[in-house]
Design a protein around this motif. Structure first.
Motif, PDB file in Angstrom:
ATOM      1  N   ARG A   1       0.830  -1.216   0.000  1.00  0.00           N
ATOM      2  CA  ARG A   1       0.000   0.000   0.000  1.00  0.00           C
ATOM      3  C   ARG A   1       0.863   1.264   0.000  1.00  0.00           C
ATOM      4  O   ARG A   1       0.546   2.243  -0.682  1.00  0.00           O
ATOM      5  N   LEU A   2       1.948   1.227   0.754  1.00  0.00           N
ATOM      6  CA  LEU A   2       2.857   2.375   0.783  1.00  0.00           C
ATOM      7  C   LEU A   2       3.512   2.594  -0.580  1.00  0.00           C
ATOM      8  O   LEU A   2       3.608   3.727  -1.068  1.00  0.00           O
ATOM      9  N   LEU A   3       3.942   1.513  -1.208  1.00  0.00           N
ATOM     10  CA  LEU A   3       4.575   1.633  -2.517  1.00  0.00           C
ATOM     11  C   LEU A   3       3.571   2.069  -3.587  1.00  0.00           C
ATOM     12  O   LEU A   3       3.921   2.856  -4.474  1.00  0.00           O
ATOM     13  N   ASP A   4       2.347   1.585  -3.499  1.00  0.00           N
ATOM     14  CA  ASP A   4       1.311   2.033  -4.442  1.00  0.00           C
ATOM     15  C   ASP A   4       1.078   3.532  -4.312  1.00  0.00           C
ATOM     16  O   ASP A   4       1.021   4.259  -5.311  1.00  0.00           O
ATOM     17  N   ALA A   5       0.941   3.991  -3.084  1.00  0.00           N
ATOM     18  CA  ALA A   5       0.712   5.421  -2.850  1.00  0.00           C
ATOM     19  C   ALA A   5       1.923   6.237  -3.276  1.00  0.00           C
ATOM     20  O   ALA A   5       1.784   7.277  -3.932  1.00  0.00           O
ATOM     21  N   ALA A   6       3.114   5.774  -2.920  1.00  0.00           N
ATOM     22  CA  ALA A   6       4.338   6.495  -3.281  1.00  0.00           C
ATOM     23  C   ALA A   6       4.476   6.598  -4.787  1.00  0.00           C
ATOM     24  O   ALA A   6       4.778   7.669  -5.321  1.00  0.00           O
TER      25      ALA A   6
ATOM     26  N   LEU B   1       1.697   5.931  10.627  1.00  0.00           N
ATOM     27  CA  LEU B   1       3.010   6.547  10.482  1.00  0.00           C
ATOM     28  C   LEU B   1       4.110   5.701  11.136  1.00  0.00           C
ATOM     29  O   LEU B   1       5.206   5.558  10.569  1.00  0.00           O
ATOM     30  N   LYS B   2       3.831   5.130  12.278  1.00  0.00           N
ATOM     31  CA  LYS B   2       4.829   4.301  12.972  1.00  0.00           C
ATOM     32  C   LYS B   2       5.248   3.116  12.105  1.00  0.00           C
ATOM     33  O   LYS B   2       6.427   2.802  11.978  1.00  0.00           O
ATOM     34  N   ARG B   3       4.268   2.465  11.465  1.00  0.00           N
ATOM     35  CA  ARG B   3       4.587   1.321  10.604  1.00  0.00           C
ATOM     36  C   ARG B   3       5.314   1.788   9.344  1.00  0.00           C
ATOM     37  O   ARG B   3       6.240   1.138   8.883  1.00  0.00           O
TER      38      ARG B   3
ATOM     39  N   PHE C   1      10.072   1.793   6.149  1.00  0.00           N
ATOM     40  CA  PHE C   1      10.930   2.704   5.372  1.00  0.00           C
ATOM     41  C   PHE C   1      11.426   3.789   6.321  1.00  0.00           C
ATOM     42  O   PHE C   1      10.756   4.806   6.513  1.00  0.00           O
ATOM     43  N   PRO C   2      12.581   3.576   6.945  1.00  0.00           N
ATOM     44  CA  PRO C   2      13.070   4.495   7.971  1.00  0.00           C
ATOM     45  C   PRO C   2      13.311   5.930   7.490  1.00  0.00           C
ATOM     46  O   PRO C   2      13.360   6.845   8.308  1.00  0.00           O
TER      47      PRO C   2
ATOM     48  N   LEU D   1      12.084   4.819   0.826  1.00  0.00           N
ATOM     49  CA  LEU D   1      10.811   4.644   0.130  1.00  0.00           C
ATOM     50  C   LEU D   1      10.955   4.989  -1.352  1.00  0.00           C
ATOM     51  O   LEU D   1      10.436   4.270  -2.210  1.00  0.00           O
ATOM     52  N   VAL D   2      11.674   6.049  -1.664  1.00  0.00           N
ATOM     53  CA  VAL D   2      11.887   6.436  -3.061  1.00  0.00           C
ATOM     54  C   VAL D   2      12.647   5.333  -3.783  1.00  0.00           C
ATOM     55  O   VAL D   2      12.273   4.930  -4.900  1.00  0.00           O
ATOM     56  N   ALA D   3      13.705   4.811  -3.179  1.00  0.00           N
ATOM     57  CA  ALA D   3      14.482   3.740  -3.808  1.00  0.00           C
ATOM     58  C   ALA D   3      13.620   2.501  -4.032  1.00  0.00           C
ATOM     59  O   ALA D   3      13.669   1.876  -5.103  1.00  0.00           O
ATOM     60  N   ALA D   4      12.808   2.136  -3.056  1.00  0.00           N
ATOM     61  CA  ALA D   4      11.937   0.954  -3.189  1.00  0.00           C
ATOM     62  C   ALA D   4      10.900   1.157  -4.287  1.00  0.00           C
ATOM     63  O   ALA D   4      10.609   0.241  -5.061  1.00  0.00           O
ATOM     64  N   TYR D   5      10.330   2.359  -4.356  1.00  0.00           N
ATOM     65  CA  TYR D   5       9.365   2.672  -5.420  1.00  0.00           C
ATOM     66  C   TYR D   5      10.028   2.531  -6.782  1.00  0.00           C
ATOM     67  O   TYR D   5       9.469   1.916  -7.704  1.00  0.00           O
TER      68      TYR D   5
END
Length: 181
Positions: A9-14, A39-41, A46-47, A52-56
């Motif tokens: 879900r985070l990668l989809d949104a990103a 936000l904690k998760r 993705f610290p 997160l950008v690299a994973a996306y």
């Protein structure tokens, strides 16, 4: 929601937000809100935003290269099929250019992890073109046509830049005596 679903879900949104609006324009709180992940998760998975950008970009790279590879594998003239595939991509309603060039344009030589993904993507593209080209110099010429068409299409979306690049690729194939691609 488990970590795998949260990550997805985070990668989809990103991906949706970074590609449409730019990396620097989108904050982590916006990603959290769009994904519905606490936000904690988010920060556990993705610290930092760079992670997160690299994973996306890594996920986008796998999908993009796989789609292009699939398109050229069955084609009678793989070098030309590249541009047919690009014409379709450039015609997508949400097309906004190359995510990797966009990231580099925004961040420059900034975060090393992001720059590594951008460089790997371009290396993979070069390798794919080398694998389908009848001559090494043709692969380099095709790479320039692909990149140039993509930049032009980012400013003027639609199939025309890919079709013009395809015509140039056909001329290169003929000039080199590679009429079968």
């Amino acid at each position: 929601m488990d970590d795998e679903e949260a990550r997805s879900r985070l990668l989809d949104a990103a991906e949706a937000l970074f590609y449409a609006e730019g990396i620097q324009a989108v904050g982590m709180d916006r990603i959290r809100a769009e994904s519905g992940v606490p936000l904690k998760r988010l920060y556990r998975l993705f610290p930092a935003k760079d992670a997160l950008v690299a994973a996306y970009l890594e996920r986008r790279d796998r999908r993009w290269i796989a789609g292009l590879r699939e398109a050229v594998t069955a084609a009678p003239v793989p070098a030309l099929a590249v541009f047919d595939w690009l014409a379709d991509w450039f015609s997508e309603p949400d097309f906004r250019g190359c995510a990797f060039l966009n990231a580099y344009g925004e961040l420059g030589a900034g975060p090393a992890a992001v720059l590594d993904v951008v460089r790997r993507h371009k290396t993979e593209l070069r390798a794919l073109l080398t694998g389908i080209s009848p001559a090494p110099e043709l692969a380099e010429q095709l790479l320039i046509l692909v990149e140039g068409a993509t930049v032009v299409a980012a400013l003027d979306p639609g199939p025309a830049p890919a079709l013009r690049a395809r015509a140039a690729a056909e001329q290169l194939l003929r000039a080199g005596g590679h009429t079968n691609g």
